[in-house]
Design an enzyme around this catalytic site. Structure first.
Site, PDB file in Angstrom:
ATOM      1  N   LYS A 192       0.817  -1.219   0.000  1.00 51.15           N
ATOM      2  CA  LYS A 192       0.000   0.000   0.000  1.00 51.15           C
ATOM      3  C   LYS A 192       0.851   1.270   0.000  1.00 51.15           C
ATOM      4  O   LYS A 192       0.394   2.316  -0.451  1.00 51.15           O
ATOM      5  CB  LYS A 192      -0.953  -0.004   1.199  1.00 51.15           C
ATOM      6  CG  LYS A 192      -2.050  -1.053   1.102  1.00 51.15           C
ATOM      7  CD  LYS A 192      -3.034  -0.934   2.246  1.00 51.15           C
ATOM      8  CE  LYS A 192      -4.126  -1.980   2.128  1.00 51.15           C
ATOM      9  NZ  LYS A 192      -5.174  -1.852   3.167  1.00 51.15           N
ATOM     10  N   LEU A 205     -10.257  -4.486  12.053  1.00 50.45           N
ATOM     11  CA  LEU A 205     -10.249  -4.489  10.595  1.00 50.45           C
ATOM     12  C   LEU A 205     -10.234  -5.902  10.030  1.00 50.45           C
ATOM     13  O   LEU A 205     -10.576  -6.118   8.864  1.00 50.45           O
ATOM     14  CB  LEU A 205      -9.052  -3.698  10.063  1.00 50.45           C
ATOM     15  CG  LEU A 205      -9.292  -2.206   9.799  1.00 50.45           C
ATOM     16  CD1 LEU A 205      -9.679  -1.468  11.077  1.00 50.45           C
ATOM     17  CD2 LEU A 205      -8.062  -1.557   9.178  1.00 50.45           C
ATOM     18  N   ASP A 229     -10.009   2.564   1.685  1.00 50.79           N
ATOM     19  CA  ASP A 229     -10.080   2.099   3.081  1.00 50.79           C
ATOM     20  C   ASP A 229     -10.641   3.192   3.980  1.00 50.79           C
ATOM     21  O   ASP A 229     -11.439   2.928   4.880  1.00 50.79           O
ATOM     22  CB  ASP A 229      -8.679   1.714   3.593  1.00 50.79           C
ATOM     23  CG  ASP A 229      -8.231   0.347   3.122  1.00 50.79           C
ATOM     24  OD1 ASP A 229      -9.101  -0.474   2.760  1.00 50.79           O
ATOM     25  OD2 ASP A 229      -7.018   0.089   3.121  1.00 50.79           O
ATOM     26  N   GLY A 265      -1.180  -1.098  15.828  1.00 45.87           N
ATOM     27  CA  GLY A 265      -0.507  -1.256  14.546  1.00 45.87           C
ATOM     28  C   GLY A 265      -0.221   0.091  13.904  1.00 45.87           C
ATOM     29  O   GLY A 265      -0.865   1.095  14.228  1.00 45.87           O
ATOM     30  N   TYR A 282     -11.581  -9.490   9.200  1.00 46.76           N
ATOM     31  CA  TYR A 282     -12.941  -9.976   8.936  1.00 46.76           C
ATOM     32  C   TYR A 282     -13.009 -11.490   8.853  1.00 46.76           C
ATOM     33  O   TYR A 282     -14.096 -12.071   8.744  1.00 46.76           O
ATOM     34  CB  TYR A 282     -13.471  -9.374   7.640  1.00 46.76           C
ATOM     35  CG  TYR A 282     -12.645  -9.746   6.425  1.00 46.76           C
ATOM     36  CD1 TYR A 282     -12.939 -10.870   5.661  1.00 46.76           C
ATOM     37  CD2 TYR A 282     -11.555  -8.966   6.044  1.00 46.76           C
ATOM     38  CE1 TYR A 282     -12.183 -11.214   4.564  1.00 46.76           C
ATOM     39  CE2 TYR A 282     -10.788  -9.305   4.945  1.00 46.76           C
ATOM     40  CZ  TYR A 282     -11.099 -10.425   4.208  1.00 46.76           C
ATOM     41  OH  TYR A 282     -10.333 -10.769   3.125  1.00 46.76           O
TER      42      TYR A 282
END
Length: 246
Positions: A64, A206, A104, A127, A208
């Site tokens: 990213k 975040l 996001d 994080g 899932y």
């Protein structure tokens, strides 16, 4: 045939491929396909971009941030975040033109807002990777103070051992942006004193897969409200589709 896909490494499982393949089938979109492109190194992107019909990419861990030098332009949100998870690929004046976006941030903000209450003024963000950048961008936008919590010492960050009962008394939003708890490592979670949580806390993961991580399970057991990353994932995927079809 227009091709879209996901780059990252490894790509052992992918919500995106399943989501878009089903979308194309259900909406009778016959001229599109979605593929996985596991790139062991980011420089392999160059050859991928030569693929005929490639019109857009989603970007996941660990690229990213590493993908930024390949872009010709970034939307304001992506530039502010410093991370991209969606790329549109066009041809301008006979040259390939890549523009980066961060969906996001849109997905996180849209899914978080309904859970916010008046006392949700401060957050702990577990994080400090690409996903955390989008989360912190949204928190700043919403006027929510935050502290980044990491495993190894970093400037401006707390360590997990610094997450005490007194800190949790003032920080009522907990957001896990790490892979801790993600399948197959479902017995891992941020190392914090969950018994200190209360009904005033909101725990957002975040992750899932699984739908209920150990982080969320322990938070819920203490009375906190919980939210996983599935809705965020759907929202960011649909925003990607909008971008690719502008």
């Amino acid at each position: 045939m227009r091709t879209f896909g996901l780059i990252g490494y490894p790509l052992s499982h992918s919500f995106s491929k399943k989501h878009f393949t089903e979308k194309f089938e259900q909406e009778h979109i016959l001229d599109c396909r979605y593929e996985l492109f596991p790139l062991e190194k980011i420089n392999l992107l160059e050859s991928l971009l030569d693929k005929p019909g490639l019109r857009g990419l989603n970007v996941t861990i660990p690229y990213k941030v590493q993908v930024l030098p390949y872009l010709q332009e970034m939307e304001a949100a992506a530039a502010g975040i410093g991370a991209v998870n969606c790329i549109s690929i066009e041809s301008r004046n006979g040259e390939r033109y890549l523009k980066g976006y961060n969906t996001d941030a849109y997905g996180f903000e849209t899914s978080l807002r309904p859970f916010l209450k008046a006392h949700h003024q401060k957050a702990l963000v577990f994080g400090d990777g690409g996903a955390a950048k989008a989360v912190k961008y949204v928190l700043q936008k919403l006027g929510i103070e935050f502290i980044s919590v990491v495993r190894t010492p970093a400037e401006g960050c707390f360590l997990y051992r610094d997450v005490t009962e007194s800190l949790l008394d003032t920080h009522h939003i907990l957001i896990n942006t790490t892979p801790l708890g993600m399948s197959p490592n479902i017995e891992s979670c941020p190392d914090i004193p969950y018994t200190c949580l209360t009904g005033d806390h909101l725990a957002y993961d975040l992750v899932y897969n699984p739908e209920e991580t150990l982080f969320l399970r322990q938070a819920a057991a203490a009375g906190a409200s919980v939210k996983n990353g599935m809705e965020m994932l759907y929202l960011q995927a649909e925003r990607s589709w909008e971008i690719w079809n502008r």
